[in-house]
Design a protein around this motif. Structure first.
Motif, PDB file in Angstrom:
ATOM      1  N   ALA A 102       0.816  -1.225   0.000  1.00 14.74           N
ATOM      2  CA  ALA A 102       0.000   0.000   0.000  1.00 14.74           C
ATOM      3  C   ALA A 102       0.840   1.260   0.000  1.00 14.74           C
ATOM      4  CB  ALA A 102      -0.930   0.001   1.213  1.00 14.74           C
ATOM      5  N   THR A 103       2.163   1.134   0.087  1.00 13.86           N
ATOM      6  CA  THR A 103       3.039   2.300   0.013  1.00 13.86           C
ATOM      7  C   THR A 103       3.279   2.628  -1.454  1.00 13.86           C
ATOM      8  OG1 THR A 103       4.091   1.795   2.129  1.00 13.86           O
ATOM      9  CG2 THR A 103       5.274   3.253   0.643  1.00 13.86           C
ATOM     10  N   ILE A 104       2.824   3.788  -1.863  1.00 14.04           N
ATOM     11  CA  ILE A 104       2.769   4.149  -3.276  1.00 14.04           C
ATOM     12  C   ILE A 104       4.036   4.866  -3.734  1.00 14.04           C
ATOM     13  CG2 ILE A 104       1.503   5.510  -4.992  1.00 14.04           C
ATOM     14  CD1 ILE A 104      -0.948   5.253  -3.103  1.00 14.04           C
ATOM     15  N   MET A 105       4.582   5.694  -2.868  1.00  9.70           N
ATOM     16  CA  MET A 105       5.708   6.543  -3.277  1.00  9.70           C
ATOM     17  C   MET A 105       6.550   6.901  -2.060  1.00  9.70           C
ATOM     18  SD  MET A 105       5.377  10.182  -5.355  1.00  9.70           S
ATOM     19  CE  MET A 105       4.289   9.465  -6.590  1.00  9.70           C
ATOM     20  N   ALA A 106       7.848   7.094  -2.290  1.00  6.31           N
ATOM     21  CA  ALA A 106       8.755   7.618  -1.269  1.00  6.31           C
ATOM     22  C   ALA A 106       9.583   8.709  -1.913  1.00  6.31           C
ATOM     23  CB  ALA A 106       9.651   6.523  -0.712  1.00  6.31           C
ATOM     24  N   LEU A 107       9.590   9.874  -1.296  1.00  6.73           N
ATOM     25  CA  LEU A 107      10.263  11.034  -1.875  1.00  6.73           C
ATOM     26  C   LEU A 107      11.196  11.660  -0.846  1.00  6.73           C
ATOM     27  CD1 LEU A 107       6.870  11.392  -2.375  1.00  6.73           C
ATOM     28  CD2 LEU A 107       7.781  12.800  -4.206  1.00  6.73           C
ATOM     29  N   LEU A 108      12.310  12.149  -1.322  1.00  8.72           N
ATOM     30  CA  LEU A 108      13.241  12.900  -0.486  1.00  8.72           C
ATOM     31  C   LEU A 108      13.370  14.287  -1.085  1.00  8.72           C
ATOM     32  CD1 LEU A 108      15.021  12.202   2.038  1.00  8.72           C
ATOM     33  CD2 LEU A 108      16.936  12.057   0.448  1.00  8.72           C
ATOM     34  N   SER A 109      13.186  15.303  -0.244  1.00  4.47           N
ATOM     35  CA  SER A 109      13.271  16.690  -0.716  1.00  4.47           C
ATOM     36  C   SER A 109      14.066  17.505   0.288  1.00  4.47           C
ATOM     37  CB  SER A 109      11.868  17.280  -0.882  1.00  4.47           C
ATOM     38  OG  SER A 109      11.218  17.395   0.379  1.00  4.47           O
ATOM     39  N   ASP A 110      14.396  18.737  -0.091  1.00  5.32           N
ATOM     40  CA  ASP A 110      14.987  19.619   0.902  1.00  5.32           C
ATOM     41  C   ASP A 110      13.865  20.216   1.747  1.00  5.32           C
ATOM     42  OD1 ASP A 110      13.842  21.766  -0.469  1.00  5.32           O
ATOM     43  OD2 ASP A 110      15.722  22.384  -1.416  1.00  5.32           O
ATOM     44  N   GLU A 111      14.223  21.035   2.733  1.00  9.88           N
ATOM     45  CA  GLU A 111      13.222  21.529   3.681  1.00  9.88           C
ATOM     46  C   GLU A 111      12.232  22.495   3.043  1.00  9.88           C
ATOM     47  OE1 GLU A 111      14.985  21.622   8.056  1.00  9.88           O
ATOM     48  OE2 GLU A 111      16.345  22.614   6.634  1.00  9.88           O
ATOM     49  N   ASN A 112      12.551  22.964   1.845  1.00  9.96           N
ATOM     50  CA  ASN A 112      11.628  23.852   1.136  1.00  9.96           C
ATOM     51  C   ASN A 112      10.739  23.104   0.151  1.00  9.96           C
ATOM     52  OD1 ASN A 112      12.612  26.285   2.345  1.00  9.96           O
ATOM     53  ND2 ASN A 112      14.427  26.126   1.029  1.00  9.96           N
TER      54      ASN A 112
END
Length: 335
Positions: free
Chosen positions: A20-30
């Motif tokens: 059921a986990t569709i996506m994993a994303l890493l971003s900066d704090e903005n």
């Protein structure tokens, strides 16, 4: 292997933790994307909108935690009708897990905790400065694991109405007061109803006399500001409105606290002279220790929301919140 490829490898382990986990994303704090991975889905998901909401999830509540003197924020859950965004800050980055809680809940805390352990070290190698010990990495991943466990633990409270049987003959403030006084367990420190402009309608402060916290009015206003900011950010996702927002902060699993915000109907005002009408959204906000787990808190918030709309009238987003809690509490960790 490039930096992005290495990070995607660790994000992929999170995707594999649940169908059921569709996506994993890493971003900066903005909210600027660094790396992402996912699986096919019928949902139309905009990764830029998701990272923007995740960035707001941390910035919206951190000020409240600072004012309360409870640090550091560990995790934030943003529940929509169909999915939940789970946001974790790792150094100067934000990890967002997009999960369909209707399909599978609770999260696999051990698997995610293990993934966070390796991701934390990898991110430090690429973006960190100075030394970091194995014990610090282990403590961080254990805090995340503990927060996920506690967010799906606790004693379930039956679905019920707290509205007085004679609510139609009572004033609105009498009904609201009776509903807030009808919680079944002493699980809240502060809680109350607040309108969209931040004005407290009615609230309760159950904090011990020897504990100095924000006044319940200040807490309610601050928590609602964060929730309304999340509601506004969530509009860009086009997956339905935000139905609840739960964030967890504290130094360790023995001293975690949670803040929950959710819709609670709309007050209807009519000017008899001009004939104009105003609908004013109402939110329920609460501060609570995580020692009891989040399940009884979610159940009480659901019952209060259900009771309030019985008194002030039906509201579609509040009904979606109630339905989401009924889904979540069907499955929880065994204590």
């Amino acid at each position: 292997m490039s930096v992005r490829e290495s990070l995607v490898k660790h994000l992929s382990t999170i995707i594999r933790s649940s169908k059921a986990t569709i996506m994993a994303l890493l971003s900066d704090e903005n909210g600027l994307s660094i790396a992402k991975t996912g699986r096919s889905t019928d949902l139309i998901l905009d990764s830029n909108a998701i990272t923007s909401v995740s960035s707001a999830a941390f910035s919206s509540s951190e000020e409240n935690w600072t004012d309360l003197g409870i640090q550091d924020q560990i995790i934030a859950f943003s529940f929509f009708e169909k999915i939940c965004l789970i946001t974790i800050r790792i150094q100067q980055t934000l990890l967002t897990i997009v999960h369909d809680y209707n399909l599978d809940w609770p999260l696999d805390a051990d698997s995610i905790g293990s993934s966070i352990y390796h991701l934390r070290r990898e991110i430090h190698n690429f973006f960190g400065s100075g030394e970091i010990s194995e014990s610090e990495i282990e403590e961080f991943s254990n805090n995340v694991r503990g927060a996920i466990y506690l967010s799906s633990m606790g004693t379930e409270i039956p679905f019920a109405s707290y509205a007085p049987s004679n609510h139609q003959s009572l004033e609105l403030n009498q009904n609201i007061s009776a509903i807030l006084d009808s919680i079944q367990n002493p699980i809240f420190i502060e809680y109350g109803l607040v309108n969209s402009s931040g004005l407290t309608i009615d609230a309760r402060d159950l904090s011990p006399d020897d504990v100095e916290l924000l006044s319940v009015d200040a807490f309610s206003a601050n928590a609602n500001v964060g929730f309304q900011k999340m509601v506004e950010e969530a509009d860009s996702m086009n997956i339905g409105g935000l139905v609840s927002y739960l964030c967890v902060s504290g130094p360790d699993p023995e001293n975690f606290y949670g803040i929950l915000s959710n819709p609670c109907g709309k007050l209807h005002f009519k000017d008899s002279a001009s004939g104009s009408e105003i609908l004013l959204p109402v939110s329920f906000v609460s501060l609570f220790p995580m020692m009891y787990g989040a399940v009884p808190v979610l159940c009480e918030a659901r019952n209060i929301a259900h009771s309030i709309i019985e008194v002030i009238g039906e509201d579609h987003i509040t009904k979606k919140f109630i339905n989401s809690i009924n889904v979540i509490v069907k499955s929880k960790y065994e204590e």
